[in-house]
Write a protein that holds these residues in place. Sequence first.
Motif, PDB file in Angstrom:
ATOM      1  N   CYS A   1      30.565  29.452  28.209  1.00 43.68           N
ATOM      2  CA  CYS A   1      31.260  30.379  27.298  1.00 43.68           C
ATOM      3  C   CYS A   1      31.730  31.613  28.069  1.00 43.68           C
ATOM      4  N   ASN A   2      30.830  32.132  28.916  1.00 41.62           N
ATOM      5  CA  ASN A   2      31.182  33.328  29.707  1.00 41.62           C
ATOM      6  C   ASN A   2      32.399  33.066  30.587  1.00 41.62           C
ATOM      7  N   SER A   3      32.393  31.921  31.277  1.00 38.41           N
ATOM      8  CA  SER A   3      33.489  31.654  32.224  1.00 38.41           C
ATOM      9  C   SER A   3      34.801  31.416  31.483  1.00 38.41           C
ATOM     10  N   GLU A   4      34.732  30.811  30.274  1.00 35.51           N
ATOM     11  CA  GLU A   4      35.968  30.601  29.497  1.00 35.51           C
ATOM     12  C   GLU A   4      36.555  31.947  29.040  1.00 35.51           C
ATOM     13  N   TYR A   5      35.660  32.864  28.655  1.00 36.26           N
ATOM     14  CA  TYR A   5      36.108  34.195  28.224  1.00 36.26           C
ATOM     15  C   TYR A   5      36.765  34.939  29.395  1.00 36.26           C
ATOM     16  N   VAL A   6      36.094  34.889  30.559  1.00 33.76           N
ATOM     17  CA  VAL A   6      36.641  35.570  31.744  1.00 33.76           C
ATOM     18  C   VAL A   6      38.019  35.003  32.091  1.00 33.76           C
ATOM     19  N   ALA A   7      38.136  33.671  32.046  1.00 32.64           N
ATOM     20  CA  ALA A   7      39.418  33.035  32.391  1.00 32.64           C
ATOM     21  C   ALA A   7      40.511  33.438  31.394  1.00 32.64           C
ATOM     22  N   ALA A   8      40.134  33.546  30.099  1.00 37.66           N
ATOM     23  CA  ALA A   8      41.134  33.871  29.061  1.00 37.66           C
ATOM     24  C   ALA A   8      41.613  35.313  29.157  1.00 37.66           C
ATOM     25  N   THR A   9      40.793  36.214  29.706  1.00 37.86           N
ATOM     26  CA  THR A   9      41.158  37.642  29.715  1.00 37.86           C
ATOM     27  C   THR A   9      41.590  38.144  31.099  1.00 37.86           C
ATOM     28  N   LEU A  10      41.557  37.269  32.052  1.00 37.32           N
ATOM     29  CA  LEU A  10      41.778  37.674  33.445  1.00 37.32           C
ATOM     30  C   LEU A  10      43.163  38.274  33.681  1.00 37.32           C
ATOM     31  N   ASN A  11      44.185  37.629  33.127  1.00 34.42           N
ATOM     32  CA  ASN A  11      45.558  38.053  33.466  1.00 34.42           C
ATOM     33  C   ASN A  11      46.326  38.594  32.255  1.00 34.42           C
ATOM     34  N   LEU A  12      45.601  39.251  31.324  1.00 39.58           N
ATOM     35  CA  LEU A  12      46.298  39.766  30.140  1.00 39.58           C
ATOM     36  C   LEU A  12      47.125  40.993  30.519  1.00 39.58           C
ATOM     37  N   ARG A  13      48.420  40.961  30.159  1.00 38.25           N
ATOM     38  CA  ARG A  13      49.332  42.065  30.486  1.00 38.25           C
ATOM     39  C   ARG A  13      50.247  42.306  29.278  1.00 38.25           C
ATOM     40  N   GLY A  14      50.888  43.445  29.268  1.00 34.20           N
ATOM     41  CA  GLY A  14      52.013  43.702  28.357  1.00 34.20           C
ATOM     42  C   GLY A  14      51.611  43.979  26.923  1.00 34.20           C
ATOM     43  N   SER A  15      52.648  43.921  26.032  1.00 30.88           N
ATOM     44  CA  SER A  15      52.483  44.386  24.661  1.00 30.88           C
ATOM     45  C   SER A  15      51.525  43.527  23.838  1.00 30.88           C
TER      46      SER A  15
END
Length: 342
Positions: free
Chosen positions: A6-20
């Motif tokens: 669960c932790n690694s999936e969360y990290v992967a999902a939020t790693l490259n969040l950019r913009g609006s």
Amino acid sequence: CKILRCNSEYVAATLNLRGSGRSAAFCNALRSYSHCTRKTARTCRGDLAYHSAVHGIEDLMIQNNCSKEGPTSPPRPRPPAPNHQGLETLDICNYEKSFLYKHGQPPSYQHCAAFGDPHIRTFHDDFHTCRVEGSWPLLDNDYLFVQATSSPVAKGSNATVTSKLTIIFKNMKECIDQKVYQAEIDNLPAAFEDGSVNGGERPGGSSLAIRERSPGRHVEIHAGYIGTTIAIRQAGRQLSFSIRAAEEVALAFTEEQDLQLCVGGCPRSQRISRSDCCRSHGAAEAARALCKEMLPVEDVYFQSCVFDVVTSGDANFTMAAHGALEDARVFLPNAEKLHIFQ
């Protein structure tokens, strides 16, 4: 407990969040994270990392004004199915598969047999008829020890037959516990000495298995972890042994292990000439007729059959040569080498 996933999936999902759209995507990721932890709640309730994650999610959702209900992150794409030759699926107790992975080609195999008087067909396709009374090693290498015990076929006779076979499958890391198989005339068990029928409790225990092909007459032992199959038969009052072994396994021995009938044949002082048996023309012709029925090709198996029937006076010895030929037909890597003519 799968909280780390669960932790690694969360990290992967939020790693490259950019913009609006970042905050909406962040809330989606937190909801997915929360959903994942709920699925692991039963198995993870005693795990500190799980409780830290649950409290951390609540704090982050409050800080980012995320509602508990709403869309979640799309699931991460599944990794491609691993290549079956790949290291990740490599079964170390499957010799053929691991050899193919390491070398890019299937292993080579060798065949040895001991039957009848005994007659030895070596890994190098030499063929000897042997006196060898007492106990002699057929194989003695890093993986296997096979000993044949011979006794006279009849009182006062020069000829001997195998009356007992002892086979030791040596202990091998993740694959098998050491197993011992023993057969004697009229006692061909379908189990190892400890009563088991496989390699034991280790992860690869099933890579060693024993099965009865014909009760009291024919047993086969498959040792997949070393690419080896062994057949033990009883025909008449003798035992026979046949093996198909991976070349690498057959050659895994030191200079001290130099006496192996399957490797060097029987010593010169122990060899018998097959033609010596058959001076009595009548007995030889009767034996030839019997053997011809089972062995139409007059090769060394046929000659051995004639020798055994004349020497022992027992017509059942035709079955010993016939069984050895049938094993060779199955075990030999090169069918052109089936028949040996001397």
